[in-house]
Design a protein around this motif. Structure first.
Motif, PDB file in Angstrom:
ATOM      1  N   VAL A  39       0.643  -1.194  -0.225  1.00 30.28           N
ATOM      2  CA  VAL A  39       0.164  -0.291   0.032  1.00 30.28           C
ATOM      3  C   VAL A  39       0.706   1.167  -0.153  1.00 30.28           C
ATOM      4  CG1 VAL A  39      -1.666   1.428   1.546  1.00 30.28           C
ATOM      5  CG2 VAL A  39      -1.916  -1.138   1.363  1.00 30.28           C
ATOM      6  N   GLN A  40       2.128   1.415   0.991  1.00 31.36           N
ATOM      7  CA  GLN A  40       2.710   2.058   0.691  1.00 31.36           C
ATOM      8  C   GLN A  40       3.733   2.465  -0.302  1.00 31.36           C
ATOM      9  OE1 GLN A  40       4.206   3.039   4.904  1.00 31.36           O
ATOM     10  NE2 GLN A  40       2.203   1.893   5.992  1.00 31.36           N
ATOM     11  N   GLN A  41       4.362   1.362  -0.466  1.00 38.93           N
ATOM     12  CA  GLN A  41       5.175   1.657  -1.577  1.00 38.93           C
ATOM     13  C   GLN A  41       4.622   1.923  -2.995  1.00 38.93           C
ATOM     14  OE1 GLN A  41       8.709   2.532  -1.436  1.00 38.93           O
ATOM     15  NE2 GLN A  41       7.806   2.676   0.761  1.00 38.93           N
ATOM     16  N   GLY A  42       3.048   1.299  -3.176  1.00 34.68           N
ATOM     17  CA  GLY A  42       2.012   0.791  -4.771  1.00 34.68           C
ATOM     18  C   GLY A  42       1.171   1.832  -4.795  1.00 34.68           C
ATOM     19  N   ALA A  43       0.252   1.149  -5.560  1.00 34.40           N
ATOM     20  CA  ALA A  43      -0.544   2.201  -5.707  1.00 34.40           C
ATOM     21  C   ALA A  43      -2.102   1.491  -5.516  1.00 34.40           C
ATOM     22  CB  ALA A  43      -0.987   2.413  -7.961  1.00 34.40           C
ATOM     23  N   SER A  44      -2.777   2.320  -5.302  1.00 35.51           N
ATOM     24  CA  SER A  44      -4.030   1.988  -4.204  1.00 35.51           C
ATOM     25  C   SER A  44      -5.638   1.474  -5.646  1.00 35.51           C
ATOM     26  CB  SER A  44      -4.704   2.048  -3.272  1.00 35.51           C
ATOM     27  OG  SER A  44      -3.581   1.648  -2.088  1.00 35.51           O
ATOM     28  N   PHE A  45      -6.185   0.891  -5.810  1.00 35.65           N
ATOM     29  CA  PHE A  45      -7.227   0.951  -6.579  1.00 35.65           C
ATOM     30  C   PHE A  45      -8.677   1.282  -5.594  1.00 35.65           C
ATOM     31  CE2 PHE A  45      -4.210  -0.274  -9.579  1.00 35.65           C
ATOM     32  CZ  PHE A  45      -4.942  -0.152 -11.423  1.00 35.65           C
ATOM     33  N   GLU A  46      -9.514   2.909  -5.641  1.00 33.97           N
ATOM     34  CA  GLU A  46     -10.001   3.305  -4.572  1.00 33.97           C
ATOM     35  C   GLU A  46     -11.487   2.163  -5.206  1.00 33.97           C
ATOM     36  OE1 GLU A  46      -9.085   4.912  -1.872  1.00 33.97           O
ATOM     37  OE2 GLU A  46      -7.561   3.837  -2.489  1.00 33.97           O
ATOM     38  N   ARG A  47     -12.246   2.108  -6.260  1.00 39.90           N
ATOM     39  CA  ARG A  47     -13.079   1.639  -6.720  1.00 39.90           C
ATOM     40  C   ARG A  47     -12.686   0.291  -8.261  1.00 39.90           C
ATOM     41  NH1 ARG A  47     -16.575   6.523  -8.587  1.00 39.90           N
ATOM     42  NH2 ARG A  47     -14.861   7.167 -10.141  1.00 39.90           N
ATOM     43  N   PHE A  48     -11.923  -0.708  -7.295  1.00 41.33           N
ATOM     44  CA  PHE A  48     -11.941  -1.855  -8.035  1.00 41.33           C
ATOM     45  C   PHE A  48     -13.100  -2.768  -7.854  1.00 41.33           C
ATOM     46  CE2 PHE A  48      -9.768  -6.336  -8.375  1.00 41.33           C
ATOM     47  CZ  PHE A  48      -9.116  -6.275  -9.700  1.00 41.33           C
ATOM     48  N   PHE A  49     -13.914  -3.730  -8.783  1.00 40.65           N
ATOM     49  CA  PHE A  49     -15.480  -4.461  -8.687  1.00 40.65           C
ATOM     50  C   PHE A  49     -14.999  -5.349  -9.158  1.00 40.65           C
ATOM     51  CE2 PHE A  49     -16.278   0.064  -8.235  1.00 40.65           C
ATOM     52  CZ  PHE A  49     -16.715   0.729  -6.644  1.00 40.65           C
ATOM     53  N   VAL A  50     -15.482  -6.304  -8.728  1.00 46.05           N
ATOM     54  CA  VAL A  50     -15.349  -8.194  -9.159  1.00 46.05           C
ATOM     55  C   VAL A  50     -16.809  -7.879 -10.194  1.00 46.05           C
ATOM     56  CG1 VAL A  50     -14.840  -8.923  -7.078  1.00 46.05           C
ATOM     57  CG2 VAL A  50     -17.520  -8.954  -7.074  1.00 46.05           C
ATOM     58  N   SER A  51     -16.575  -9.419 -11.144  1.00 46.02           N
ATOM     59  CA  SER A  51     -17.311  -9.712 -12.220  1.00 46.02           C
ATOM     60  C   SER A  51     -18.772 -10.246 -11.172  1.00 46.02           C
ATOM     61  CB  SER A  51     -16.888  -9.749 -13.344  1.00 46.02           C
ATOM     62  OG  SER A  51     -16.378 -11.148 -12.920  1.00 46.02           O
ATOM     63  N   PRO A 364      -6.865   7.899 -19.065  1.00 45.97           N
ATOM     64  CA  PRO A 364      -7.560   8.288 -20.746  1.00 45.97           C
ATOM     65  C   PRO A 364      -9.159   7.995 -20.291  1.00 45.97           C
ATOM     66  CG  PRO A 364      -6.459   5.960 -19.688  1.00 45.97           C
ATOM     67  CD  PRO A 364      -7.184   6.639 -18.205  1.00 45.97           C
ATOM     68  N   SER A 365      -9.879   8.624 -21.787  1.00 46.11           N
ATOM     69  CA  SER A 365     -11.107   8.905 -22.149  1.00 46.11           C
ATOM     70  C   SER A 365     -11.247   8.378 -23.516  1.00 46.11           C
ATOM     71  CB  SER A 365     -11.431  10.794 -21.731  1.00 46.11           C
ATOM     72  OG  SER A 365     -12.663  11.075 -22.189  1.00 46.11           O
ATOM     73  N   PRO A 366     -12.588   8.182 -23.668  1.00 46.26           N
ATOM     74  CA  PRO A 366     -13.558   7.316 -22.160  1.00 46.26           C
ATOM     75  C   PRO A 366     -12.551   6.258 -21.731  1.00 46.26           C
ATOM     76  CG  PRO A 366     -13.439   5.963 -25.240  1.00 46.26           C
ATOM     77  CD  PRO A 366     -12.446   7.162 -25.037  1.00 46.26           C
ATOM     78  N   TRP A 367     -13.332   6.411 -20.030  1.00 48.21           N
ATOM     79  CA  TRP A 367     -13.074   5.721 -19.752  1.00 48.21           C
ATOM     80  C   TRP A 367     -13.954   4.057 -19.338  1.00 48.21           C
ATOM     81  CZ3 TRP A 367      -8.833   2.468 -18.539  1.00 48.21           C
ATOM     82  CH2 TRP A 367      -8.377   1.519 -17.988  1.00 48.21           C
ATOM     83  N   ARG A 368     -13.588   3.447 -18.134  1.00 47.09           N
ATOM     84  CA  ARG A 368     -15.081   2.498 -17.558  1.00 47.09           C
ATOM     85  C   ARG A 368     -16.560   3.541 -17.182  1.00 47.09           C
ATOM     86  NH1 ARG A 368     -15.656  -2.333 -16.695  1.00 47.09           N
ATOM     87  NH2 ARG A 368     -13.209  -3.084 -17.893  1.00 47.09           N
ATOM     88  N   ARG A 369     -17.207   3.336 -17.420  1.00 49.77           N
ATOM     89  CA  ARG A 369     -18.660   4.210 -16.650  1.00 49.77           C
ATOM     90  C   ARG A 369     -19.411   2.803 -15.984  1.00 49.77           C
ATOM     91  NH1 ARG A 369     -21.057   8.787 -19.090  1.00 49.77           N
ATOM     92  NH2 ARG A 369     -21.544   9.543 -17.599  1.00 49.77           N
ATOM     93  N   ASN A 370     -19.199   1.751 -17.062  1.00 50.41           N
ATOM     94  CA  ASN A 370     -19.815   0.327 -15.331  1.00 50.41           C
ATOM     95  C   ASN A 370     -19.538  -0.854 -15.727  1.00 50.41           C
ATOM     96  OD1 ASN A 370     -22.200   2.459 -17.246  1.00 50.41           O
ATOM     97  ND2 ASN A 370     -21.495   2.117 -19.419  1.00 50.41           N
ATOM     98  N   VAL A 371     -19.590  -1.162 -14.448  1.00 50.30           N
ATOM     99  CA  VAL A 371     -19.042  -2.508 -14.481  1.00 50.30           C
ATOM    100  C   VAL A 371     -20.437  -3.467 -14.006  1.00 50.30           C
ATOM    101  CG1 VAL A 371     -18.415  -4.198 -12.448  1.00 50.30           C
ATOM    102  CG2 VAL A 371     -17.255  -1.616 -12.691  1.00 50.30           C
ATOM    103  N   LEU A 372     -20.653  -5.144 -14.486  1.00 48.92           N
ATOM    104  CA  LEU A 372     -21.683  -5.701 -15.018  1.00 48.92           C
ATOM    105  C   LEU A 372     -21.163  -6.676 -13.925  1.00 48.92           C
ATOM    106  CD1 LEU A 372     -23.904  -6.653 -16.042  1.00 48.92           C
ATOM    107  CD2 LEU A 372     -21.998  -8.057 -17.308  1.00 48.92           C
ATOM    108  N   VAL A 373     -21.712  -6.795 -12.873  1.00 53.34           N
ATOM    109  CA  VAL A 373     -22.278  -7.846 -11.876  1.00 53.34           C
ATOM    110  C   VAL A 373     -23.756  -9.078 -11.726  1.00 53.34           C
ATOM    111  CG1 VAL A 373     -21.877  -8.555  -9.579  1.00 53.34           C
ATOM    112  CG2 VAL A 373     -20.937  -6.602  -9.960  1.00 53.34           C
ATOM    113  N   GLU A 374     -23.033 -10.324 -12.540  1.00 50.81           N
ATOM    114  CA  GLU A 374     -23.690 -11.366 -12.671  1.00 50.81           C
ATOM    115  C   GLU A 374     -23.873 -12.044 -11.484  1.00 50.81           C
ATOM    116  OE1 GLU A 374     -23.919 -11.068 -17.254  1.00 50.81           O
ATOM    117  OE2 GLU A 374     -21.954 -11.453 -16.923  1.00 50.81           O
ATOM    118  N   PHE A 375     -25.216 -12.680 -10.859  1.00 47.76           N
ATOM    119  CA  PHE A 375     -25.185 -13.969 -10.784  1.00 47.76           C
ATOM    120  C   PHE A 375     -26.301 -14.879 -11.256  1.00 47.76           C
ATOM    121  CE2 PHE A 375     -26.198 -15.716  -6.889  1.00 47.76           C
ATOM    122  CZ  PHE A 375     -25.478 -16.597  -6.077  1.00 47.76           C
TER     123      PHE A 375
END
Length: 459
Positions: A39-51, A364-375
């Motif tokens: 964490v302190q030596q790298g980059a943390s992705f604040e909005r990372f989601f599962v499919s 980058p633009s465009p970038w992801r605006r939607n994450v799909l989750v399926e169950f």
């Protein structure tokens, strides 16, 4: 900022992915090596989601960069899911392992592969294509003691001594693999913790004696009157049940200390071998976990943030220490990222994006605006019994979560005003907003291959 070293000849970087099992977002500060070295030596992705907030469908997405509706591994158990489904469909013929092998990487998978491997369709000595080194439990994996490993086609039984603790055994095998050659390597490390029963190493059994599960606003949610029937029917958690939640939380933290030791061992080995400066280390989880939130004493498979939002931290060449990345990202993006770093070709069926531009500090633009989750609810009712959720499709956007159940019920949360998802707005929302979210979800749920890159950036 120095840029990450995208693959070029002898300078190609090594890549390590450590994937915890059922680790929720927000817990990394408890673990010294993960916190200080990643964490302190790298980059943390604040909005990372599962499919998919369940182990086997999620892990298949990670291996193949496909959403669940595309790869078809719907659940953890046969016939519609698990390793048997993955194997029968031939999905193992093209994974991140085979992609990296094809461009000269040494590859290894150590720890949990897919649920119920080797199942009824392969032998215990079976090693899927794509992996030069294969150290995967075939029996009793969740205990972390008394298990059997398939070690490159040889079956080895481990006992109940401290030296047999699975995370420690994986650390030793990772050390040997890192030191074994000079060519670049891709190492997929999949320890068991903090998955139930969350057995810690003996040395960690007394840690965190007073810790409690976080009492967020969604903990033991009081008002569920606007929620779908599966949640309305759940009672409040009793005081005794809350004590059990807290004890489960402590066990999970203790078990994760073994993963922390594993991470520390990997980093020490990389440093001692002179390979750390040319290695990317990714740390993540296959799904999150409920610990008393939304009246759920334990479990996953839901579309709530606690189940779909997971940690992702990346350390490596050129990455700014302690930085944060706020763009929306997903597990479907991991394999394309590894391929980009290693110079591997991504097959046309891949549906994710390379995260390399974000690691370079670009936007980058465009970038992801939607994450799909399926169950998909399994036919085997004993599977996923902790959270009896009907099948659904969900859309996580920058501002909303929209869920469409097979029952016809809807959930809609405005995350800018209600980040803990306490107020289902499905009956009250602007019809225009609902229609827009419906259309975005339908487009994501039907996308295939490169079409998904257009659908995920649509507003």
């Amino acid at each position: 900022m120095i840029r990450p070293a995208v693959a070029s000849g002898a300078s190609r970087p090594n890549i390590v992915m450590v994937m915890a099992d059922d680790l929720e977002y927000g817990a990394l500060s408890y673990f010294p090596a993960i916190d200080q070295q990643l964490v302190q030596q790298g980059a943390s992705f604040e909005r990372f989601f599962v499919s998919n907030s369940w182990c086997c469908p999620s892990r298949t997405t990670i291996l193949r960069s496909q959403y669940v509706h595309s790869h078809g591994v719907l659940t953890n158990t046969a016939p519609e899911g698990g390793f048997d489904r993955f194997h029968t469909l031939g999905l193992e013929q093209s994974t991140i392992g085979t992609w990296m092998q094809q461009v000269g990487y040494r590859t290894a998978l150590m720890g949990k592969f897919l649920n119920h491997y080797p199942g009824g369709t392969a032998t215990q000595t079976y090693v899927p294509p794509g992996w030069h080194e294969w150290d995967v439990p075939v029996r009793n994996l969740y205990q972390e003691y008394g298990y059997r490993l398939n070690e490159n086609g040889n079956l080895v039984d481990y006992g109940w001594g401290e030296q047999d603790y699975l995370s420690d055994v994986l650390a030793g095998k990772a050390r040997d693999f890192i030191n074994a050659g000079s060519e670049p390597f891709f190492l997929y490390l999949a320890p068991i913790a903090p998955h139930n029963p969350a057995n810690p190493a003996v040395r960690n059994m007394d840690a965190f004696p007073w810790s409690q599960a976080p009492r967020t606003p969604s903990f033991n949610q009081a008002d569920v009157s606007e929620e779908p029937e599966w949640l309305r029917s759940r009672p409040l958690i009793s005081p005794e049940g809350i004590d059990e939640v807290d004890e489960r939380y402590r066990r999970r933290l203790r078990a994760m200390l073994g993963v922390d030791d594993l991470v520390n061992s990997v980093i020490t080995t990389l440093r001692d071998s002179g390979k750390l400066d040319n290695t990317y280390i990714f740390f993540t989880s296959d799904n999150g976990f409920h610990l008393g939130t939304h009246r759920l004493p334990q479990g996953k498979t839901t579309p709530f943030e606690e189940a779909i939002h997971v940690p992702l931290v990346v350390r490596g060449p050129g990455i700014e220490p302690g930085s944060k990345i706020n763009e929306m990202t997903a597990t479907v993006d991991l394999a394309p990222t590894f391929a980009a770093l290693g110079g591997a070709a991504v097959p046309p069926f891949a549906e994710g994006r390379s995260l390399v531009p974000l690691l370079e500090g670009k936007h980058p633009s465009p970038w992801r605006r939607n994450v799909l989750v399926e169950f998909s609810r399994p036919a085997n009712r004993s599977s996923a019994a902790q959270t009896p959720v009907p099948s659904y499709e969900a859309l996580r956007t920058e501002t909303h979560t929209y869920v469409r159940y097979v029952t016809g019920e809807i959930q809609l949360y405005d995350l800018t005003r209600d980040p803990y998802e306490l107020h289902n707005l499905a009956r009250f929302a602007d019809p225009g907003l609902v229609l827009q979210l419906q259309e975005r979800l339908s487009r994501m749920h039907s996308c295939s291959g490169a079409e998904c890159l257009e659908a995920d950036s649509a507003g």
